[in-house]
Motif scaffolding. Structure first.
Motif, short mmCIF file in Angstrom:
data_model
loop_
_atom_site.label_atom_id
_atom_site.label_comp_id
_atom_site.label_asym_id
_atom_site.label_seq_id
_atom_site.Cartn_x
_atom_site.Cartn_y
_atom_site.Cartn_z
N SER A 58 38.59 27.91 40.86
CA SER A 58 38.69 26.63 40.17
C SER A 58 37.97 26.67 38.83
N LEU A 59 36.81 27.32 38.81
CA LEU A 59 36.05 27.44 37.56
C LEU A 59 36.86 28.24 36.54
N ALA A 60 37.49 29.31 36.98
CA ALA A 60 38.33 30.11 36.08
C ALA A 60 39.51 29.30 35.57
N ALA A 61 40.09 28.48 36.42
CA ALA A 61 41.23 27.66 36.01
C ALA A 61 40.82 26.63 34.96
N GLU A 62 39.54 26.26 34.96
CA GLU A 62 39.04 25.30 33.99
C GLU A 62 38.43 25.97 32.77
N GLY A 63 38.36 27.30 32.78
CA GLY A 63 37.74 28.02 31.68
C GLY A 63 38.47 29.32 31.39
N MET A 64 37.69 30.39 31.21
CA MET A 64 38.25 31.69 30.84
C MET A 64 37.72 32.77 31.78
N GLN A 65 38.60 33.66 32.21
CA GLN A 65 38.16 34.81 32.98
C GLN A 65 38.37 36.07 32.15
N PHE A 66 37.40 36.97 32.26
CA PHE A 66 37.43 38.22 31.50
C PHE A 66 37.72 39.36 32.48
N THR A 67 38.78 40.09 32.23
CA THR A 67 39.20 41.13 33.15
C THR A 67 38.63 42.50 32.82
N ASP A 68 37.98 42.62 31.64
CA ASP A 68 37.42 43.90 31.21
C ASP A 68 35.95 43.71 30.83
N SER A 69 35.21 43.11 31.76
CA SER A 69 33.80 42.79 31.54
C SER A 69 32.92 43.77 32.31
N HIS A 70 31.82 44.19 31.67
CA HIS A 70 31.02 45.27 32.24
C HIS A 70 29.53 44.96 32.27
N ALA A 71 28.92 45.20 33.44
CA ALA A 71 27.47 45.30 33.49
C ALA A 71 27.10 46.58 32.75
N THR A 72 25.92 46.62 32.14
CA THR A 72 25.54 47.82 31.40
C THR A 72 25.20 48.97 32.34
N SER A 73 24.91 48.64 33.59
CA SER A 73 24.58 49.66 34.58
C SER A 73 25.28 49.32 35.88
N SER A 74 25.40 50.31 36.74
CA SER A 74 25.99 50.07 38.06
C SER A 74 24.91 49.80 39.11
N LEU A 75 23.70 49.45 38.65
CA LEU A 75 22.62 49.04 39.53
C LEU A 75 21.96 47.78 38.98
N CYS A 76 21.20 47.10 39.86
CA CYS A 76 20.77 45.73 39.55
C CYS A 76 19.62 45.59 38.57
#
Length: 539
Positions: free
Chosen positions: A36-54
């Motif tokens: 629902s939040l995405a339907a009311e806004g924008m979703q990014f399909t190519d978004s990246h964390a800078t690392s694969s750990l927290c």
């Protein structure tokens, strides 16, 4: 002047892109609140964390700086670690506080705290043996400025004086109010902290295993042994923090000043123990139930904003710190037709896309067109520069060195804001992406699976340009083209080397990277011809 927008930043823990159904139509469940939040806004399909750990990805989200520039070159912090963020660094919450924002954080911190330590050996009585049986290395990770996981401590949190407040933590990083645990749901010390003060003194040694399996589902509902306050219940952490976050949000909404609320949720990190109302909801086991519990949490937070009439004036961001963990029981989920990595190769800790490509949703009705989708590359490090442009306030050259404003994308501009993005594995290896080409400077995935194989006598990872993929034609990263396009390998290698040398990937004065104490070694950049000079130039 129009009112500056409020900002709610919700960060899931170990949530894969494929776990959010608006990103994955084949998901085993429906995340209706995030959808629902995405339907009311924008979703990014190519978004990246800078690392694969927290820990490293959280560092970048709050500083706008690639995590590997810090003193932590690989892995994550232990729960009792000293603070990782540099004392003189401008962070996003410090920036916002200077601009008149009220700031708060409620959730998992995992960026280290400058604890006050005990001076004697009585801190070890919790585990039975005396101090002489637990001689720690003077270079122990998380102590004396050292952040090398090659020097682990024997038992986390036993040398802390819990009757005293931390001397550097969320407040010094820019948060007016904080209610946190030091690290992950399964990591000691098991005590809540409010405004830098531990809420109790651990008096028992709780937990299940000294060495917790965080690679598979073998310890899916277990926690690491460590100091714990009496009565601490890991199953109560999620509801406790949800209640606190909603209380703080209500207080912020009742005020006149703009606010920034950072909610780094403990969900869906192990131990995967969904609370009773969510057990069995997904039909796919505890992990699916936990995801739905997180989704409901998102819905409650967003609902409070809308009910207070602050919908138009609030930027809501939801994403995750890294890919799904093996603790989720990935083979079982796959057998049931659900892929937390959404078709991308790898998962948490890997250099491959499944380790760092994240769901990313932004809602800001005044600016973002409802139901819009962006396929351009963005990074978690971009949040700082984006907020600065929203406020029309310039950033100093010594801050947010790897942050690029995404505001043009939010306003509907159909052109990339980034030419490239750098990713980082759990083992500290690099990858650089430009358009659809991705060059990886590791011979393996360089994650937890690889560490396990090495422990069984497998061949260790080599840190050099070894894997080249065209994600447009090969999203699964299965066809290595490293020998077919030497010109692309050379170009991307030099581009990454430049980003490392300059201490920044954006225009501006060169900055310095932090060293890797105590050894100063940074073997993951040995592929650079001038690696020794780069290391010598670190502060």
């Amino acid at each position: 002047m129009s009112r500056r927008p409020n900002i709610l930043f919700i960060l899931a823990d170990d949530l894969g892109q494929g776990d959010v159904s608006c990103f994955n139509p084949d998901a085993g469940w429906t995340t209706r609140h995030m959808d629902s939040l995405a339907a009311e806004g924008m979703q990014f399909t190519d978004s990246h964390a800078t690392s694969s750990l927290c820990t490293p990805s959280r560092y970048s989200a709050l500083t706008g700086r690639y995590n590997w520039r810090s003193r932590l070159k690989r892995s994550v912090l232990p729960g009792d670690s000293a603070a990782l963020i540099e004392k003189d660094r401008l962070t996003l919450p410090l920036f916002l506080r200077a601009e008149g924002y009220r700031t708060a954080v409620v959730g998992k911190w995992h960026l280290g705290l400058d604890w006050q330590l005990k001076s004697g050996g009585d801190e070890l009585m919790l585990s039975g043996p005396g101090a002489g049986d637990h001689q720690e290395s003077p270079h122990r990770m998380g102590r004396n400025g050292n952040f090398d996981p090659g020097f682990p401590g024997h038992a986390e949190g036993l040398d802390i004086d819990y009757a005293k407040p931390v001397t550097f933590g969320p407040r010094e990083v820019g948060f007016d109010y904080s209610f946190i645990t030091a690290a992950s749901l399964d990591q000691p010390p098991y005590v809540y902290l409010e405004n830098g003060l531990p809420l109790g003194v651990p008096s028992v040694l709780g937990g299940d295993h000294t060495r917790l399996d965080r690679r598979t589902a073998n310890h899916q509902q277990a926690i690491q042994k460590g100091p714990m306050v009496e009565g601490y219940d890991v199953r109560q952490v999620a509801p406790d923090f949800q209640a606190k976050a909603l209380t703080i949000l209500d207080d912020l909404l009742a005020g006149e000043d703009p606010w920034f609320l950072y909610v780094p949720s403990h969900l869906v990190h192990g131990p995967i123990i969904p609370n009773l109302p969510w057990q069995g909801r997904s039909g796919h086991g505890p992990y699916g139930d936990f995801v739905l519990q997180f989704d409901d949490y998102v819905g409650q937070l967003v609902g409070r904003i809308d009910e207070a009439g602050a919908r138009e004036d609030t930027i809501v961001i939801v994403t995750s710190d890294n890919g799904a963990s093996g603790v989720a029981n990935l083979p079982s989920l796959k057998a049931q037709g659900h892929d937390p990595s959404n078709g991308w190769r790898g998962h948490k800790s890997d250099i491959w896309e499944g380790g760092h490509r994240e769901p990313f949703i932004v809602r800001w009705p005044k600016t973002i067109e409802a139901g819009s989708v962006s396929s351009y590359i963005v990074s978690h490090s971009d949040l700082f520069a984006t907020v600065a442009e929203v406020l029309d306030v310039p950033l100093p050259e010594t801050a947010a060195e790897d942050s690029v404003s995404n505001l043009p994308l939010w306003t509907g501009n159909r052109a990339p804001v980034r030419t490239d993005v750098v990713s980082h594995s759990g083992g500290g290896g690099f990858a650089i992406r430009r358009e659809e080409w991705k060059l990886e400077f590791v011979t393996t995935g360089d994650g937890m699976d690889q560490r396990f194989e090495e422990a069984q006598g497998g061949k260790p990872t080599e840190y050099r340009a070894a894997q080249l993929y065209h994600l447009g034609e090969d999203p699964g990263e299965t066809h290595n083209l490293i020998d077919d396009h030497p010109e692309i390998v050379d170009e991307l290698s030099e581009l990454l080397a430049s980003h490392i040398r300059r201490g920044r990937s954006t225009p501006g004065a060169e900055q310095r990277n932090q060293p890797n104490p105590p050894s100063g070694r940074w073997r993951q950049i040995d592929w650079m011809e001038d690696a020794d000079r780069v290391v010598a130039n670190c502060l």
